[in-house]
Design a protein around this motif. Structure first.
Motif, mmCIF file in Angstrom:
data_model
loop_
_atom_site.group_PDB
_atom_site.id
_atom_site.type_symbol
_atom_site.label_atom_id
_atom_site.label_comp_id
_atom_site.label_asym_id
_atom_site.label_seq_id
_atom_site.Cartn_x
_atom_site.Cartn_y
_atom_site.Cartn_z
ATOM 1 N N ILE A 9 37.507 -34.588 70.278
ATOM 2 C CA ILE A 9 38.787 -35.203 69.936
ATOM 3 C C ILE A 9 39.912 -34.437 70.622
ATOM 4 C CG2 ILE A 9 40.360 -35.794 68.045
ATOM 5 C CD1 ILE A 9 37.919 -35.843 66.194
ATOM 6 N N SER A 41 46.238 -36.372 66.599
ATOM 7 C CA SER A 41 45.208 -36.191 65.572
ATOM 8 C C SER A 41 45.421 -34.899 64.779
ATOM 9 C CB SER A 41 43.817 -36.184 66.208
ATOM 10 O OG SER A 41 43.725 -35.194 67.219
ATOM 11 N N THR A 86 36.467 -35.253 59.931
ATOM 12 C CA THR A 86 36.902 -36.060 61.079
ATOM 13 C C THR A 86 35.981 -35.840 62.267
ATOM 14 O OG1 THR A 86 39.215 -35.876 60.352
ATOM 15 C CG2 THR A 86 38.820 -36.556 62.627
ATOM 16 N N TRP A 124 33.474 -38.506 64.113
ATOM 17 C CA TRP A 124 33.704 -38.814 65.527
ATOM 18 C C TRP A 124 32.443 -38.562 66.358
ATOM 19 C CZ3 TRP A 124 37.708 -41.239 67.758
ATOM 20 C CH2 TRP A 124 37.803 -41.196 69.147
ATOM 21 N N GLN A 160 30.101 -41.208 65.755
ATOM 22 C CA GLN A 160 30.701 -42.495 66.127
ATOM 23 C C GLN A 160 30.648 -43.497 64.988
ATOM 24 O OE1 GLN A 160 29.935 -43.940 70.156
ATOM 25 N NE2 GLN A 160 28.820 -42.059 70.639
ATOM 26 N N ARG A 176 34.583 -45.478 66.055
ATOM 27 C CA ARG A 176 35.696 -44.635 66.517
ATOM 28 C C ARG A 176 37.032 -45.365 66.487
ATOM 29 N NH1 ARG A 176 33.342 -40.916 71.540
ATOM 30 N NH2 ARG A 176 32.145 -39.485 70.193
ATOM 31 N N LYS A 177 37.006 -46.659 66.701
ATOM 32 C CA LYS A 177 38.243 -47.431 66.630
ATOM 33 C C LYS A 177 38.875 -47.281 65.256
ATOM 34 C CE LYS A 177 40.009 -52.167 66.664
ATOM 35 N NZ LYS A 177 39.668 -53.611 66.808
ATOM 36 N N ILE A 194 38.244 -44.867 63.114
ATOM 37 C CA ILE A 194 38.602 -43.459 62.889
ATOM 38 C C ILE A 194 39.993 -43.188 63.454
ATOM 39 C CG2 ILE A 194 38.028 -41.057 63.441
ATOM 40 C CD1 ILE A 194 35.069 -41.948 63.557
#
Length: 235
Positions: free
Chosen positions: A65, A71, A96, A100, A103, A146-147, A149
């Protein structure tokens, strides 16, 4: 007495400078100069110690990330809204990062958020326009990726915008800000030559010790110490 106090003060200052220098050298192995600059500037607007913030930055980066895309700010603001403990921030970053990396935003990571007081479902519902029941079904089916997240982090940032900056005015925030300012001063002293001078002194000392070992002086000194020690025992 005054001279002794000045010497003690200088010794304490030197120790603090070199402690900070050593710490930033280690951070420099994990972060680029640009990243470290970002963290240092970030610390001016968040009641978090620089080393803690740098560690959070590095962990997000390790999970894949980009901490500079908002973020880290979202998570720090959320942490401030929850009370601002280092443990809580670590937990938010871990949840988080794990989501991530997989996914998918599913039960384990969502539970980590919820246990720390983050209203995940409400934030997701607001960010996606879907109701909680539908989101829970999607999570169980592995359809929150992920979208979602990214949307969660963005909504988290909106809901808690400015919370870390507000916390800077608390007693704890002011103390941490002062500590970071002092750390920045020590780092400046180090960067302006103090650390290099100390390293050179250490190298010179090592070279002298090696020369003494090679020519036998170190052995003779050690034998003298042993003789003195034996004499003191007999006495």
């Amino acid at each position: 007495v005054i001279v002794d106090k000045l010497k003690d003060g200088f010794t304490s200052l030197a120790r603090s400078v070199f402690d900070v220098a050593s710490e930033f050298e280690l951070l420099g192995q994990r972060l680029s100069p640009e990243d470290l600059g970002y963290v240092t500037e970030f610390a001016r607007t968040a009641p978090i110690e620089i080393d803690t913030l740098a560690d959070s930055f590095a962990k997000l980066r390790a999970f894949g990330i980009d901490p500079t895309n908002g973020s880290l700010r979202s998570l720090v603001d959320q942490n401030a809204a929850l009370g601002g403990s280092q443990e809580t921030l670590n937990g938010l970053i871990l949840a988080t990062g794990q989501a991530w990396a997989k996914q998918k935003l599913q039960g384990e990571e969502i539970l980590q958020f919820v246990e720390r007081g983050v209203p995940v479902w409400d934030l997701l519902a607001k960010a996606t326009g879907k109701n909680v029941t539908e989101l829970q079904r999607m999570s169980e089916a592995g359809e929150l990726g992920r979208k979602e997240i990214i949307l969660l982090l963005e909504e988290m940032g909106k809901a808690n915008s400015g919370k870390a900056a507000e916390a800077m005015n608390s007693l704890a925030g002011l103390v941490l800000s002062l500590k970071n300012d002092i750390t920045a001063f020590y780092r400046s002293v180090s960067d302006n030559g103090a650390l290099d001078a100390f390293k050179n002194a250490l190298r010179d000392a090592r070279e002298q010790i090696q020369l003494m070992a090679d020519d036998g002086r170190l052995e003779r000194i050690s034998q003298g110490v042993v003789t003195l020690f034996q004499a003191s025992i007999r006495w």
